[in-house]
Design a protein around this motif. Sequence first.
Motif, short mmCIF file in Angstrom:
data_model
loop_
_atom_site.label_atom_id
_atom_site.label_comp_id
_atom_site.label_asym_id
_atom_site.label_seq_id
_atom_site.Cartn_x
_atom_site.Cartn_y
_atom_site.Cartn_z
N ALA A 212 -1.33 -42.41 -28.85
CA ALA A 212 -1.56 -42.18 -27.43
C ALA A 212 -0.63 -43.05 -26.59
O ALA A 212 -0.29 -44.17 -26.96
N GLU A 213 -0.24 -42.51 -25.46
CA GLU A 213 0.57 -43.26 -24.49
C GLU A 213 -0.35 -43.70 -23.36
O GLU A 213 -1.07 -42.89 -22.79
N LYS A 214 -0.33 -45.00 -23.03
CA LYS A 214 -1.19 -45.50 -21.97
C LYS A 214 -0.40 -45.65 -20.67
O LYS A 214 0.69 -46.21 -20.65
N GLU B 236 -0.95 -46.99 -16.66
CA GLU B 236 -1.83 -47.73 -15.76
C GLU B 236 -1.27 -47.68 -14.34
O GLU B 236 -0.07 -47.90 -14.13
N GLU C 227 -6.52 -45.93 -15.48
CA GLU C 227 -5.94 -46.00 -16.82
C GLU C 227 -6.03 -44.61 -17.46
O GLU C 227 -7.10 -44.01 -17.49
N GLN D 165 -10.62 -40.06 -21.51
CA GLN D 165 -9.34 -40.78 -21.58
C GLN D 165 -8.78 -41.13 -20.21
O GLN D 165 -7.65 -41.62 -20.11
N ASN E 216 -5.06 -42.53 -20.94
CA ASN E 216 -4.58 -42.52 -22.33
C ASN E 216 -4.16 -41.09 -22.65
O ASN E 216 -5.02 -40.20 -22.78
#
Length: 302
Positions: free
Chosen positions: A2-4, A6, A60, A39, A62
């Motif tokens: 997964a790419e987070k 923010e 955030e 997510q 995900n």
Amino acid sequence: MAEKVELIVDQAGLRLDKYLAERIDLSRSRIKDLAQAGQVLVNGKKTKVSYKVEAGDQIEVNILPLEPLDLEPENIPLDIVYEDDDVIVVNKPQGMVVHPAAGHPNHTLVNALLYHTRDLADSPEGFRPGIVHRIDKDTSGLLMVAKNAKARESLEAQLAQKSNKRIYLAIVHGNFAEKSGTVDAPIARNPRDRKQMAVVENGKNAVTHFKVLEQYPGYSLIECQLETGRTHQIRVHMAYIGHPLAGDPLYGPRKTLPGHGQFLHAQTLGFEQPTTGQWLEFSVEPPEIFQKTVASLREKMK
């Protein structure tokens, strides 16, 4: 993996899905799916996409990877202009999607290439083996395809360094006072319409050079040379300067020339052969409907 992502909200009052869609390259439906999967967090809590964001909210996201597409070889005829151990140059017909994606799981150029050869360079995403650059579904013309990792690296480097040659033919609305020009205007996703790209102040650098070849009543035939390769670049740039492509369903007027999408053709492609360094250059004529339309416009000049 997964790419987070923010973010801290800087514009209050928007729906969460709309706010995110304007800031990350995801559709609102994809954002909704991620939110339903837990997510998407706002201030550490799961939140519905209908939530109206407030200044200072901490978001955030995900971004879970999509399920891999099942790439099936398909016996679709290909117009191969050139092929060696490293590259394939193919003349893509108008109406063909380059690689599988949501809404187009098959019948693409990639499916046809997989039937033609087992030698296609792996792609990071998995769904576009061999593909180093794209042209839109309704744009016809030349594409270079990498058959191995070394060729992919070389061709992608040439694209990044702007050392290759890509020249397009286009029929556009309106006439020009000048014989040539350059559009230097950054492009990003249109914040008001996720289906479109647009000239946006903080977008990615985009440069298109154009030359006027012929002019007719209400239309012009132009040649465009790409310095960069942003999504829909020629279509967006020409609309931006008041000369949208004829037949363009996204950026052009409804009253236009009859056809099957924008009159845009990738006519010339040049690059260095990845192993030998030899300069290779190819040109192909536009499809029949493009040629007949130009002939019809010329007739009106008589």
